[in-house]
Design a protein around this motif. Sequence first.
Motif, short mmCIF file in Angstrom:
data_model
loop_
_atom_site.label_atom_id
_atom_site.label_comp_id
_atom_site.label_asym_id
_atom_site.label_seq_id
_atom_site.Cartn_x
_atom_site.Cartn_y
_atom_site.Cartn_z
N VAL A 1 10.69 -3.33 -6.11
CA VAL A 1 11.25 -3.30 -4.76
C VAL A 1 11.67 -1.87 -4.45
CG1 VAL A 1 13.13 -4.11 -3.31
CG2 VAL A 1 11.99 -5.68 -4.88
N CYS A 2 11.20 -1.37 -3.30
CA CYS A 2 11.51 0.00 -2.91
C CYS A 2 13.00 0.13 -2.62
CB CYS A 2 10.68 0.36 -1.68
SG CYS A 2 11.16 1.91 -0.92
N PRO A 3 13.65 1.13 -3.24
CA PRO A 3 15.10 1.26 -3.03
C PRO A 3 15.47 1.75 -1.63
CG PRO A 3 14.28 3.05 -4.38
CD PRO A 3 13.13 2.12 -4.15
N ILE A 4 14.51 2.37 -0.93
CA ILE A 4 14.83 2.91 0.40
C ILE A 4 14.87 1.80 1.45
CG2 ILE A 4 14.16 4.59 2.17
CD1 ILE A 4 12.67 6.11 -0.14
N CYS A 5 13.82 0.99 1.46
CA CYS A 5 13.72 -0.06 2.48
C CYS A 5 14.03 -1.43 1.90
CB CYS A 5 12.34 -0.05 3.12
SG CYS A 5 11.03 -0.48 1.93
N ARG A 6 14.30 -1.47 0.61
CA ARG A 6 14.56 -2.72 -0.12
C ARG A 6 13.41 -3.72 0.06
NH1 ARG A 6 20.14 -3.29 2.47
NH2 ARG A 6 21.08 -1.30 1.93
N ALA B 1 7.48 3.41 9.43
CA ALA B 1 6.97 3.05 8.10
C ALA B 1 7.78 3.78 7.04
CB ALA B 1 5.50 3.42 7.98
N CYS B 2 8.19 3.04 6.04
CA CYS B 2 8.90 3.65 4.91
C CYS B 2 7.89 4.45 4.08
CB CYS B 2 9.54 2.57 4.06
SG CYS B 2 10.35 3.21 2.59
N ARG B 3 8.42 5.34 3.26
CA ARG B 3 7.56 6.15 2.40
C ARG B 3 6.64 5.28 1.55
NH1 ARG B 3 11.14 9.70 -1.23
NH2 ARG B 3 12.32 9.91 0.69
N CYS B 4 7.17 4.14 1.09
CA CYS B 4 6.37 3.27 0.22
C CYS B 4 5.20 2.66 1.00
CB CYS B 4 7.24 2.18 -0.41
SG CYS B 4 7.91 0.99 0.76
N THR B 5 5.42 2.32 2.26
CA THR B 5 4.35 1.76 3.09
C THR B 5 3.33 2.84 3.41
OG1 THR B 5 5.90 0.23 4.08
CG2 THR B 5 3.87 0.58 5.27
ZN LIG Z 1 10.16 1.46 1.15
#
Ligand SMILES: [Zn+2]
Length: 246
Positions: free
Chosen positions: A20-25, A46-50
């Motif tokens: 689970v991405c800690p930025i956007c959970r 969009a989050c960095r992970c996306t």
């Molecule tokens: Zn994220």
Amino acid sequence: MRYAPAPPAEPTGPPEAPEVCPICRGAGWLTKAVPYGDSDFGKLFACRCTQAAQAQKHAERLSQASSLAAFRDKTFAGFVRTVSGVQQAYQRAQAYARQPIGWLGLFGPYGCGKTHLAAAIANELLAHQIPVQFVVVPDLLDHLRGAFAPDSTVSYDQRFDAVKQAPFLVLDDLGTESGTPWAKEKLYQLVNHRYNAQLPTVFTSNTRVEQLDPRIASRMHDPGIQAVIVTIQAADYRRRRAEPAA
Ligand SMILES: [Zn+2]
């Protein structure tokens, strides 16, 4: 700018994300922490992970569209440079991959490494997210001829346009295609479009420039497009040894 995780009802992040991405959970998207009335209020970013997942998908799409699958292992690193006569072609190809402007023609008989070098350029550009089309000329013409048939289910224009307009194109094995007027015309249209639009193109051929369709040959010699023609000499050397009388 501070970001807050988007409400859970919004689109979720990539399902394949292992952690689970800690930025956007895990939401995949973020809203900006801005007051009501701000133009960004309530907007999703969009989050960095996306973004990373989207970039990966984009790269996969480019790779699929390129028709390079059979040539993915043909890289500069894997090219054998010790064969005499190929160094110049290797250097030209590498320079072209760094700065793909104009045309590059790699001429020489079968087995001299020209297709390998053309594929190495394409793989290099693809790695930099440049949309690439790798086309074996006789195959393309066969495909177009099939698509042109009245009972065809594939879109003829779509494939031809994709190749014609590709930001970077390799035309492998030019000059061995069947010489029907129809095939000649299609090929000329393709090359002429690349010429008019000044689109980076690499040609490989086991014939000589003068043996190509004169309209294509004249485009290659036209100062209107920066065309570098490299003839791999090693092959000529082999041929001389095979035909001592020549
Ligand atoms: Zn994220």
